[in-house]
Motif scaffolding. Sequence first.
Motif, PDB file in Angstrom:
ATOM      1  N   SER A   1       0.739  -1.228   0.011  1.00 56.84           N
ATOM      2  CA  SER A   1       0.190   0.111  -0.011  1.00 56.84           C
ATOM      3  C   SER A   1       0.932   1.252   0.016  1.00 56.84           C
ATOM      4  O   SER A   1       1.758   1.381   0.978  1.00 56.84           O
ATOM      5  CB  SER A   1      -0.764   0.113   1.257  1.00 56.84           C
ATOM      6  OG  SER A   1      -1.366   1.165   1.772  1.00 56.84           O
ATOM      7  N   GLY A   2       0.505   1.989  -1.070  1.00 57.65           N
ATOM      8  CA  GLY A   2       1.385   3.285  -1.065  1.00 57.65           C
ATOM      9  C   GLY A   2       1.164   4.336  -0.008  1.00 57.65           C
ATOM     10  O   GLY A   2       2.051   4.848   0.595  1.00 57.65           O
TER      11      GLY A   2
ATOM     12  N   SER B   1      -3.046   5.734  -7.347  1.00 58.46           N
ATOM     13  CA  SER B   1      -3.525   6.338  -6.254  1.00 58.46           C
ATOM     14  C   SER B   1      -2.672   7.674  -5.748  1.00 58.46           C
ATOM     15  O   SER B   1      -1.296   7.714  -5.883  1.00 58.46           O
ATOM     16  CB  SER B   1      -3.399   5.214  -5.025  1.00 58.46           C
ATOM     17  OG  SER B   1      -2.222   4.523  -4.993  1.00 58.46           O
ATOM     18  N   CYS B   2      -3.463   8.362  -5.109  1.00 60.13           N
ATOM     19  CA  CYS B   2      -2.936   9.675  -4.862  1.00 60.13           C
ATOM     20  C   CYS B   2      -1.576   9.913  -4.132  1.00 60.13           C
ATOM     21  O   CYS B   2      -0.655  10.485  -4.188  1.00 60.13           O
ATOM     22  CB  CYS B   2      -3.815  10.941  -4.249  1.00 60.13           C
ATOM     23  SG  CYS B   2      -5.179  10.988  -5.072  1.00 60.13           S
ATOM     24  N   HIS B   3      -1.658   9.079  -2.924  1.00 54.21           N
ATOM     25  CA  HIS B   3      -0.629   9.242  -1.879  1.00 54.21           C
ATOM     26  C   HIS B   3       0.614   8.598  -2.380  1.00 54.21           C
ATOM     27  O   HIS B   3       1.649   8.862  -2.301  1.00 54.21           O
ATOM     28  CB  HIS B   3      -1.061   8.457  -0.425  1.00 54.21           C
ATOM     29  CG  HIS B   3      -1.740   9.185   0.248  1.00 54.21           C
ATOM     30  ND1 HIS B   3      -2.502   8.792   1.475  1.00 54.21           N
ATOM     31  CD2 HIS B   3      -2.447  10.429  -0.127  1.00 54.21           C
ATOM     32  CE1 HIS B   3      -3.362   9.669   2.107  1.00 54.21           C
ATOM     33  NE2 HIS B   3      -3.133  10.686   1.055  1.00 54.21           N
ATOM     34  N   MET B   4       0.574   7.376  -3.289  1.00 58.98           N
ATOM     35  CA  MET B   4       1.442   6.716  -3.898  1.00 58.98           C
ATOM     36  C   MET B   4       2.267   7.418  -4.651  1.00 58.98           C
ATOM     37  O   MET B   4       3.481   7.680  -4.867  1.00 58.98           O
ATOM     38  CB  MET B   4       1.013   5.445  -4.626  1.00 58.98           C
ATOM     39  CG  MET B   4       2.014   4.830  -5.115  1.00 58.98           C
ATOM     40  SD  MET B   4       2.187   3.061  -4.762  1.00 58.98           S
ATOM     41  CE  MET B   4       2.920   2.635  -6.353  1.00 58.98           C
TER      42      MET B   4
ATOM     43  N   GLY C   1      -5.143  -1.731  -9.104  1.00 64.21           N
ATOM     44  CA  GLY C   1      -4.624  -0.587  -8.126  1.00 64.21           C
ATOM     45  C   GLY C   1      -3.574  -1.115  -7.221  1.00 64.21           C
ATOM     46  O   GLY C   1      -3.333  -2.343  -7.043  1.00 64.21           O
ATOM     47  N   SER C   2      -2.892  -0.121  -6.650  1.00 65.29           N
ATOM     48  CA  SER C   2      -1.602  -0.452  -5.621  1.00 65.29           C
ATOM     49  C   SER C   2      -2.151  -0.090  -3.940  1.00 65.29           C
ATOM     50  O   SER C   2      -1.243  -0.286  -3.252  1.00 65.29           O
ATOM     51  CB  SER C   2      -0.437   0.248  -5.921  1.00 65.29           C
ATOM     52  OG  SER C   2       0.081  -0.109  -7.157  1.00 65.29           O
ATOM     53  N   ASP C   3      -3.389   0.439  -3.875  1.00 62.17           N
ATOM     54  CA  ASP C   3      -3.993   0.450  -2.724  1.00 62.17           C
ATOM     55  C   ASP C   3      -5.303   0.189  -2.395  1.00 62.17           C
ATOM     56  O   ASP C   3      -6.111   0.339  -3.014  1.00 62.17           O
ATOM     57  CB  ASP C   3      -4.029   2.272  -2.734  1.00 62.17           C
ATOM     58  CG  ASP C   3      -2.487   2.747  -1.736  1.00 62.17           C
ATOM     59  OD1 ASP C   3      -2.672   2.484  -0.598  1.00 62.17           O
ATOM     60  OD2 ASP C   3      -1.869   3.253  -2.354  1.00 62.17           O
TER      61      ASP C   3
ATOM     62  N   HIS D   1      -5.761  -5.906  -6.985  1.00 63.85           N
ATOM     63  CA  HIS D   1      -4.593  -5.358  -6.342  1.00 63.85           C
ATOM     64  C   HIS D   1      -3.404  -5.762  -7.303  1.00 63.85           C
ATOM     65  O   HIS D   1      -3.395  -6.939  -7.846  1.00 63.85           O
ATOM     66  CB  HIS D   1      -4.308  -5.786  -5.074  1.00 63.85           C
ATOM     67  CG  HIS D   1      -3.343  -5.241  -4.444  1.00 63.85           C
ATOM     68  ND1 HIS D   1      -1.976  -5.355  -4.492  1.00 63.85           N
ATOM     69  CD2 HIS D   1      -3.312  -4.334  -3.487  1.00 63.85           C
ATOM     70  CE1 HIS D   1      -1.206  -4.503  -3.701  1.00 63.85           C
ATOM     71  NE2 HIS D   1      -1.976  -3.628  -3.119  1.00 63.85           N
ATOM     72  N   ILE D   2      -2.512  -4.869  -7.425  1.00 64.79           N
ATOM     73  CA  ILE D   2      -1.318  -5.245  -8.469  1.00 64.79           C
ATOM     74  C   ILE D   2      -0.399  -6.263  -7.923  1.00 64.79           C
ATOM     75  O   ILE D   2       0.075  -7.055  -8.988  1.00 64.79           O
ATOM     76  CB  ILE D   2      -0.505  -3.681  -8.420  1.00 64.79           C
ATOM     77  CG1 ILE D   2       0.508  -3.818  -9.590  1.00 64.79           C
ATOM     78  CG2 ILE D   2       0.340  -3.619  -7.098  1.00 64.79           C
ATOM     79  CD1 ILE D   2       1.141  -2.728 -10.174  1.00 64.79           C
ATOM     80  N   ALA D   3      -0.237  -6.860  -6.679  1.00 66.10           N
ATOM     81  CA  ALA D   3       0.226  -8.027  -6.490  1.00 66.10           C
ATOM     82  C   ALA D   3      -0.573  -9.227  -7.068  1.00 66.10           C
ATOM     83  O   ALA D   3       0.179 -10.150  -7.689  1.00 66.10           O
ATOM     84  CB  ALA D   3       0.226  -7.957  -4.818  1.00 66.10           C
ATOM     85  N   GLN D   4      -1.587  -9.133  -6.975  1.00 64.60           N
ATOM     86  CA  GLN D   4      -2.567 -10.272  -7.785  1.00 64.60           C
ATOM     87  C   GLN D   4      -2.269 -10.493  -9.262  1.00 64.60           C
ATOM     88  O   GLN D   4      -1.969 -11.469  -9.719  1.00 64.60           O
ATOM     89  CB  GLN D   4      -3.903 -10.023  -7.509  1.00 64.60           C
ATOM     90  CG  GLN D   4      -4.435 -10.056  -6.052  1.00 64.60           C
ATOM     91  CD  GLN D   4      -5.990  -9.753  -5.889  1.00 64.60           C
ATOM     92  OE1 GLN D   4      -6.170  -8.673  -6.092  1.00 64.60           O
ATOM     93  NE2 GLN D   4      -6.854 -10.707  -5.254  1.00 64.60           N
ATOM     94  N   VAL D   5      -1.995  -9.289  -9.839  1.00 70.62           N
ATOM     95  CA  VAL D   5      -1.818  -9.316 -11.280  1.00 70.62           C
ATOM     96  C   VAL D   5      -0.412  -9.773 -11.508  1.00 70.62           C
ATOM     97  O   VAL D   5      -0.026 -10.659 -12.393  1.00 70.62           O
ATOM     98  CB  VAL D   5      -1.988  -7.664 -11.792  1.00 70.62           C
ATOM     99  CG1 VAL D   5      -1.597  -7.738 -13.226  1.00 70.62           C
ATOM    100  CG2 VAL D   5      -3.262  -7.270 -11.625  1.00 70.62           C
TER     101      VAL D   5
END
Lengths: 474, 240
Positions: free
Chosen positions: B76-77, B136-139, B206-208, B230-234
Motif C-alpha cells: 500500500s502506497g 493512487s494519490c498518496h503513492m 490498483g496499488s492501494d 490489487h497489483i500484487a495479484q496481477v
Amino acid sequence: MPMKIGDHSFDQRVSKGLGETHMRETVRSAQGRLHTNKSKAEEDLGNWEDWRTLSEEIRSHTLENLDYYLEQLSDNVIKNGGHVFFAETAEEANQYVKEVAVKKEAKKIIKSKSMVTEEISMNEALERAGAEVIESDLGEYILQIDDHDPPSHIVAPALHKNKEQIRETFERLKGYDKTSKPEELTQFAREQLRQEFLEADIGITGCNFAVAESGSVSLVTNEGNARLATTIPKTQISVMGMERIVPTWEELDVMVSMLCRSAVGQKLTSYVTGLSGPREEGDLDGPEEFHLVIVDNGRSNILGTAFQSALHCIRCAACINVCPVYRHVGGHSYGSIYPGPIGAVLSPLLEGYDDHKDLPYASSLCAACTDACPVKIPLHEHLIEHRRIIAEEEKKTTRGETYAMKGFSVTSSSPRLFDMATRAAPIMSSPFTKEGTIDKGPGPLKGWTDVRSFPAPEKERFRDWFKSRKKEDS
Amino acid sequence: MKVSLFITCLGDVFYPGVGKDVVELLERYGCEIDFPGEQTCCGQPAYNSGYHKDTKKTAKHMIQTFEHAEYVVTPSGSCAVMFKEYPSLLKDEPRWKQRAEELSAKTYELTQFLYRVLKVNDTEASLQARATYHTSCHMTRLLGETEAPYELLSNVRGLQLKELPNKQNCCGFGGTFAVKMTPISEQMVDEKVEHIEETEAEILIGSDSGCLMNIGGRIDRLNKPVKVMHIAQVLNSREA
C-alpha cells in the motif's frame, strides 16, 4: 463577517452545489482546460520544480523579513509622492478608503479585480457612504449586476455561470439583445463600462505584488481594465494584503511568470502593469493622487505559526483548479470568498473556526493542491493541522468521532486488542453480511454503504494463513 | 534478503489473498519473509482526522514492531507514506524521531521495492485481459512513485493496459472522508467509475486496497462488469 457567504450550513451548501448541473459542467470543463494549459506552460518554461523551489524561497524569505520589506515599501511609496495606510482591521481599511472618497467628493468609483477588497467588504462600505462602486473586471461586473452574486473562484469569479446564464443576466438587467457568443457578450460589457471609466472619480485596484525597492504596485490582468482604472480617474487607491510583496523587480519577474503560468497557463497575461505613485511632471497620464492601503486583517496572527506558509499564497488558484472536491461542489459550497484548498486553509485562519470548521474536512487529502502550488504551500498538511487543532485544542469534533478515534488508537497500539478485534470482525459483521458483502452497514459504516458495498471480513486473516503456512513448512 | 512484511489492517482482515500473492512474489526473488505478529495499523485514520496525540502511541508501537527489520515492504502506497510521516509526527521527541527516521528510510511500497531494490521489471506474469490502472494519490504524490507499477505491468503477458482518463483525480476514498463527506465522495467515485468504463477495461488494477475498496464497492453497487485486482495479484498471475 465579511469573508463568509450566506447563512446556510455546510451540508446545505454542498447539497445545493451538487445539484447545480450547469455549474458543475462549467467547472469540470474549466478544470480540464486549465490543467492542460498549465501543464503546457510548465513544460515550456522547463525545470518547473526548480522554479517552484526558487519561488518558495522568495516567498519565505519575504515573509521572514516582512517588517523590513513593508517599511521599505512604505518609505518608497511616500518618496514617490503617494500615501500609505496600514490597516489592522477590515474596518480601518474601509474607513480610510471612505475618508478619501468623502474628501474627493467621489460619486463614482471604478474598480479592477481585487480579492482583498472582497474580503473586507469594501464595496458595501463605500456604497453605505453614498458612492457608486462599479466593478470593471468582466467576471466581477457580471456578478455585481446579478444582485451581487458572490465570487466562486479567486481568478475567475463568475466561473459558476455559463455563457447562456450570462446572456440571460445581461438581457434581464441591462437590456442586452444579442446572442450568448462570448465576443458579443464581452463587447456589450465593454461598451457599458467605457462610460463608467470616463466618469469615475476614483480608481481602486488590488495588488498582485508590491515591489519594496521602488514602492511600486504591479497588476496582472487579461482585460486591460486595471490600466484604465489607474490612468483615467484623478485618484488611485490600491489595496493589498500585507503579504503581497516582493523585495525587488528581479523577484517580481519570477513571481509574475509563476502566477501567469499557474493561474491561466499563459507565459504572461495580456497586461502586466507596474505603477509607482502619482503622475509626475511630464507624464501623459496617471492619477494625481495615489494611496496604498496595506491590510492586515488577521494575517499577522498567522506569522510565526505552523500556518505561516499559507501567507506565501499568490492567489493563482492552481490548487482550486485541480481540486476534485471543488470540481463537484463548486466555489459557493465553501461559504467563503476564498474557496477550494487555499480557502479551506485561509478562511478559518482569518475568520476563526466558528463559521469555517467544516472546510478542513472538505478534502480527501489527495494532495493534488500541494502538488499544483507554484510556491509549494503544503496545503493538505495545513488541512490536517486544522483538523488537529479542531480535535485536540478546540475540541469541536463530535463525541462519536472522538470515541471512535480513541478506540481505534487504543486498539492499534495494542497487539492483543488488535488481535481480538480483527478476530471478532467476521462474527460481529455476520448479521450484516450477504454473499461476502455488507450492503447496509451499522454506525459509522452507514455513510460508506449508502453508496458502496463494503467487503465482509475474511474468516481467515492474513496472519492466520501465514502462521499455518509456516507451521506446515517446518 | 530478509523482508519484513507490513500487511496493513485492510490487507490482514479484508484482503488476505493479496497478502498471499505478495509473499509468493517476494519469495520468488529470494526474499525471506518475516511477519512481525505484533503489527497493527499505521494509524492513518486517526492521524488524518487530527488525533495526533493518539496516533503517536500507534506510531511508537509500529516503530518498535519493525525496529529489527532490514527492509519493510507493504502492499500500500498510502500506508508506506504514513510510516514516512512518523518523523514529523514525533518531531518533539528526538529519540523517537530518530527511530522513526530509521523506519521511514527502510520502508517501501511493494512495486517500489520490486523495481528499485530488487531491480525487477518483469515478474513473468501472464494475464489475458483489458485493464486500466488507478494511480493512487498518496503513492504518486506523496511517495513519489510513478514509474514502478507501470514498468511492472507493461511486462505482464497478455495484459492490454489502457490509460485511465483523468487518472490524476482522486477516487473519493480519503479514509474517513468517504464516510464523513459521503455525498461528495460519491460524486468523485462515480466520475472515476465513468472513466474506467470509458476504457472498456475488464479489470481495474490498483496499488492501494483503500482506493480499490472504494472504487470496487461502487462498481459492485452499480453492478458494473469490472473486476478489481490489487497489483500484487496481477503481478503474481500465472495463466496456462
